[in-house]
Scaffold this motif. Structure first.
Motif, PDB file in Angstrom:
ATOM      1  N   THR A 254      -5.357  14.979   0.487  1.00  0.00           N
ATOM      2  CA  THR A 254      -5.567  13.695   1.419  1.00  0.00           C
ATOM      3  C   THR A 254      -6.739  13.156   1.047  1.00  0.00           C
ATOM      4  O   THR A 254      -6.867  11.740   1.150  1.00  0.00           O
ATOM      5  CB  THR A 254      -5.466  14.289   2.872  1.00  0.00           C
ATOM      6  OG1 THR A 254      -4.264  15.148   3.088  1.00  0.00           O
ATOM      7  CG2 THR A 254      -5.702  13.145   3.804  1.00  0.00           C
TER       8      THR A 254
ATOM      9  N   THR B 225       0.727   4.216  -2.996  1.00  0.00           N
ATOM     10  CA  THR B 225       0.558   5.547  -2.476  1.00  0.00           C
ATOM     11  C   THR B 225       1.630   6.406  -3.387  1.00  0.00           C
ATOM     12  O   THR B 225       1.222   7.328  -3.897  1.00  0.00           O
ATOM     13  CB  THR B 225       0.686   5.705  -1.148  1.00  0.00           C
ATOM     14  OG1 THR B 225      -0.320   4.857  -0.414  1.00  0.00           O
ATOM     15  CG2 THR B 225       0.487   7.283  -0.743  1.00  0.00           C
TER      16      THR B 225
ATOM     17  N   THR C 214      -5.302   6.774   6.002  1.00  0.00           N
ATOM     18  CA  THR C 214      -4.668   7.468   4.865  1.00  0.00           C
ATOM     19  C   THR C 214      -3.743   8.355   5.147  1.00  0.00           C
ATOM     20  O   THR C 214      -2.657   8.458   4.890  1.00  0.00           O
ATOM     21  CB  THR C 214      -5.615   7.710   3.820  1.00  0.00           C
ATOM     22  OG1 THR C 214      -6.495   7.045   3.378  1.00  0.00           O
ATOM     23  CG2 THR C 214      -4.697   8.384   2.745  1.00  0.00           C
TER      24      THR C 214
ATOM     25  N   SER D 198      -7.890   3.783  -0.636  1.00  0.00           N
ATOM     26  CA  SER D 198      -8.548   3.042   0.439  1.00  0.00           C
ATOM     27  C   SER D 198     -10.020   3.667   0.908  1.00  0.00           C
ATOM     28  O   SER D 198     -10.309   3.993   2.182  1.00  0.00           O
ATOM     29  CB  SER D 198      -7.501   3.181   1.619  1.00  0.00           C
ATOM     30  OG  SER D 198      -6.326   2.696   1.222  1.00  0.00           O
TER      31      SER D 198
ATOM     32  N   ARG E 213       0.973  -1.216   0.069  1.00  0.00           N
ATOM     33  CA  ARG E 213       0.039   0.153   0.023  1.00  0.00           C
ATOM     34  C   ARG E 213       0.799   1.315  -0.041  1.00  0.00           C
ATOM     35  O   ARG E 213       0.635   2.208  -0.779  1.00  0.00           O
ATOM     36  CB  ARG E 213      -1.019   0.030   1.183  1.00  0.00           C
ATOM     37  CG  ARG E 213      -1.987  -0.969   1.012  1.00  0.00           C
ATOM     38  CD  ARG E 213      -2.776  -1.029   2.235  1.00  0.00           C
ATOM     39  NE  ARG E 213      -3.823  -2.099   2.187  1.00  0.00           N
ATOM     40  CZ  ARG E 213      -4.752  -2.592   3.147  1.00  0.00           C
ATOM     41  NH1 ARG E 213      -4.583  -2.064   4.282  1.00  0.00           N
ATOM     42  NH2 ARG E 213      -5.576  -3.889   3.020  1.00  0.00           N
TER      43      ARG E 213
ATOM     44  N   HIS F 114      -7.270   9.237  -0.316  1.00  0.00           N
ATOM     45  CA  HIS F 114      -8.189   8.398   0.351  1.00  0.00           C
ATOM     46  C   HIS F 114      -9.093   7.865  -0.411  1.00  0.00           C
ATOM     47  O   HIS F 114      -9.248   6.468  -0.354  1.00  0.00           O
ATOM     48  CB  HIS F 114      -8.781   8.971   1.673  1.00  0.00           C
ATOM     49  CG  HIS F 114      -9.755   8.221   2.370  1.00  0.00           C
ATOM     50  ND1 HIS F 114      -9.475   7.161   3.179  1.00  0.00           N
ATOM     51  CD2 HIS F 114     -11.055   8.263   2.501  1.00  0.00           C
ATOM     52  CE1 HIS F 114     -10.417   6.470   3.623  1.00  0.00           C
ATOM     53  NE2 HIS F 114     -11.414   7.082   3.376  1.00  0.00           N
TER      54      HIS F 114
ATOM     55  N   ARG G 223      -0.653   6.931   6.987  1.00  0.00           N
ATOM     56  CA  ARG G 223       0.556   6.674   5.683  1.00  0.00           C
ATOM     57  C   ARG G 223       1.048   7.726   5.066  1.00  0.00           C
ATOM     58  O   ARG G 223       2.327   7.842   4.852  1.00  0.00           O
ATOM     59  CB  ARG G 223      -0.341   5.811   4.656  1.00  0.00           C
ATOM     60  CG  ARG G 223       0.326   5.468   3.642  1.00  0.00           C
ATOM     61  CD  ARG G 223      -0.216   4.193   2.524  1.00  0.00           C
ATOM     62  NE  ARG G 223      -0.035   2.880   3.374  1.00  0.00           N
ATOM     63  CZ  ARG G 223      -1.061   2.055   3.869  1.00  0.00           C
ATOM     64  NH1 ARG G 223      -2.238   2.778   3.983  1.00  0.00           N
ATOM     65  NH2 ARG G 223      -0.938   1.124   4.604  1.00  0.00           N
TER      66      ARG G 223
END
Length: 336
Positions: free
Chosen positions: A25, A13, A41, A33, A9, A29, A44
Motif C-alpha cells: 500500500t 493504479t 490511496t 500519489s 487514476r 501511494h 482506491r
C-alpha cells in the motif's frame, strides 16, 4: 472532469500493478500519489479490489503489510491498453500463494523502482511509473534469453548526461536506458557474476535467418538494435547481505569483467553496482555506484563510460530526503 480524473487514476493504479507484479500500500501511494493523504490511496485500492481488478495478500511477519497484485481479470483488462499491449505476465502472477512466496524479491524490485522515481522528481527529471518495465524478454537463441529484473527509461534534463547509452531527444535532455538486476544474495557470487556473460552475449547476438530465407546484401545486425538505438547500461543493486557480502559480490563482478569475452560490452556501456542500503539512503543519482571493470571509485548512475570523476574522498555522499519520513522498509525477513 472529476470522474475522468478518477478513472484515469484507477487505470494507472491497475496498470502499475499489472506491470510491477506487486506492491505494498505504501509503495503504491509513493509511486502514484505522494502529494495526497495515504487514505485516498487505500480507498482506491479497496474500490478496485471490490471491482475484481486487483487483490491482496497480508504478510503477518511484516506488521500485517498488505501486498497488492492484479487478478487474472484485471491483467486481462490492462493488457488491452496501449501502454501495456504485448506484455505478458509471468506464470503465477495472479496466484495468491505465488505472490506470497515471491514478495521478498518482488517488493525489493518495486522498492528499487520507487528510488528512481523519487530521484527523478527531486531533480526535475522525467521518469514516469510505467517507465520501469520488469522482466523484458531478450532471446539469445536456442531457447535461452536474458530477462533483466527491470528495464528503466529515464530522461535527464542535463544535456551533458550520458554518452555510450544515451540519446538526445530534442527536448533539452538525454534519454537513458538501463537494465537493472536486483541481487538479494540468494545465489552465489559466481552465479551473479555469470550474468555479465549473458549480457555480453546479448550485446553481440545476431539471430540466424529462418531456414529457407533468401540471402540478401543487408548486413546482419544485433537483435537488441531492433528495440534500442543504443545498448542500455547495466546496473546491479546488491541487497540481502552486509558489507562483507557486498565486497565479495563486487569482487566477483570485477573478476568476471576481466574476461576477454566481456571486453566489447565493457567498452560500450557503463556497468555499475551499488548496495541497496546506499540507494535508499542517498538516492540513485548520488556517487554510490562502483564501476565494474573500472577504477576503484564511486560515481552516480548517469555518469558516462569515458568521463569517470577523480577518486572519491572519505566523505559520505549527501543523503537525499525521502518523500515520506521514515520510509525505509526492510524486506530481508521476507526471503522465501
Amino acid at each position: 472532469m472529476t470522474d475522468v480524473d478518477t478513472a484515469s487514476r484507477d487505470r494507472l493504479t491497475v496498470a502499475v500493478l499489472a506491470q510491477y507484479r506487486m506492491a505494498t500500500t505504501e509503495q503504491m501511494h509513493l509511486i502514484l500519489s505522494p502529494d495526497v493523504r495515504i487514505e485516498q490511496t487505500r480507498r482506491r485500492l479497496v474500490k478496485l479490489r471490490g471491482e475484481g481488478l486487483i487483490n491482496r495478500v497480508t504478510l503477518p511477519q511484516a506488521g500485517r503489510t498488505r501486498v497488492w497484485y492484479t487478478t487474472r481479470y484485471g491483467a486481462q483488462v490492462a493488457s488491452e491498453w496501449p501502454e501495456l499491449r504485448g506484455r505478458r505476465p509471468p506464470r503465477g502472477a495472479h496466484d495468491r500463494t505465488a505472490v506470497r512466496l515471491g514478495v521478498g524479491h518482488g517488493l525489493t524490485v518495486t522498492e528499487t523502482a520507487l528510488a528512481f522515481l523519487q530521484d527523478a522528481r527531486r531533480h526535475g527529471d522525467l521518469c514516469q511509473p510505467l517507465d520501469w518495465i520488469p522482466e523484458v524478454h531478450h532471446p539469445l537463441g536456442g531457447g535461452e534469453a536474458v530477462i533483466p529484473d527491470a528495464l528503466l527509461y529515464y530522461r535527464s534534463h542535463d544535456t551533458g548526461t550520458g554518452e555510450a547509452d544515451s540519446s538526445g531527444d530534442g527536448a533539452g535532455g538525454s534519454m537513458l536506458r538501463a537494465f537493472v538486476e536486483v541481487d538479494r544474495a540468494t545465489m552465489g557470487p559466481e552465479r551473479l557474476a555469470a550474468k555479465l556473460g549473458a549480457y555480453a552475449r546479448l550485446h553481440q547476438y545476431i539471430p540466424a535467418p529462418p531456414p529457407g530465407t533468401r540471402r540478401t546484401l543487408t548486413v546482419p545486425e544485433e537483435s537488441w538494435r531492433r528495440r534500442y538505438p543504443l545498448f542500455p547500461r547495466l546496473l546491479f543493486v546488491l541487497d540481502g547481505t552486509g558489507p562483507a557480502g557486498i565486497h565479495t559480490r563486487l569482487t566477483a563482478l570485477q573478476a568476471a569483467a576481466r574476461q576477454p569475452a566481456h571486453t566489447a560490452l565493457l567498452h560500450d556501456i557503463p556497468i555499475l553496482a551499488a548496495p541497496m542500503t546506499d540507494l535508499l539512503r542517498h538516492g540513485p543519482a548520488a556517487p554510490i555506484w562502483h564501476p565494474i571493470g573500472g577504477p576503484d571509485q564511486r560515481v552516480g548512475w548517469m555518469h558516462t563510460r569515458h568521463t569517470l570523476p577523480g577518486p572519491t574522498t572519505g566523505a559520505e555522499p549527501r543523503a537525499a530526503a525521502p518523500t515520506t519520513a521514515g520510509h525505509r522498509p526492510d524486506w530481508s525477513q521476507l526471503r522465501t
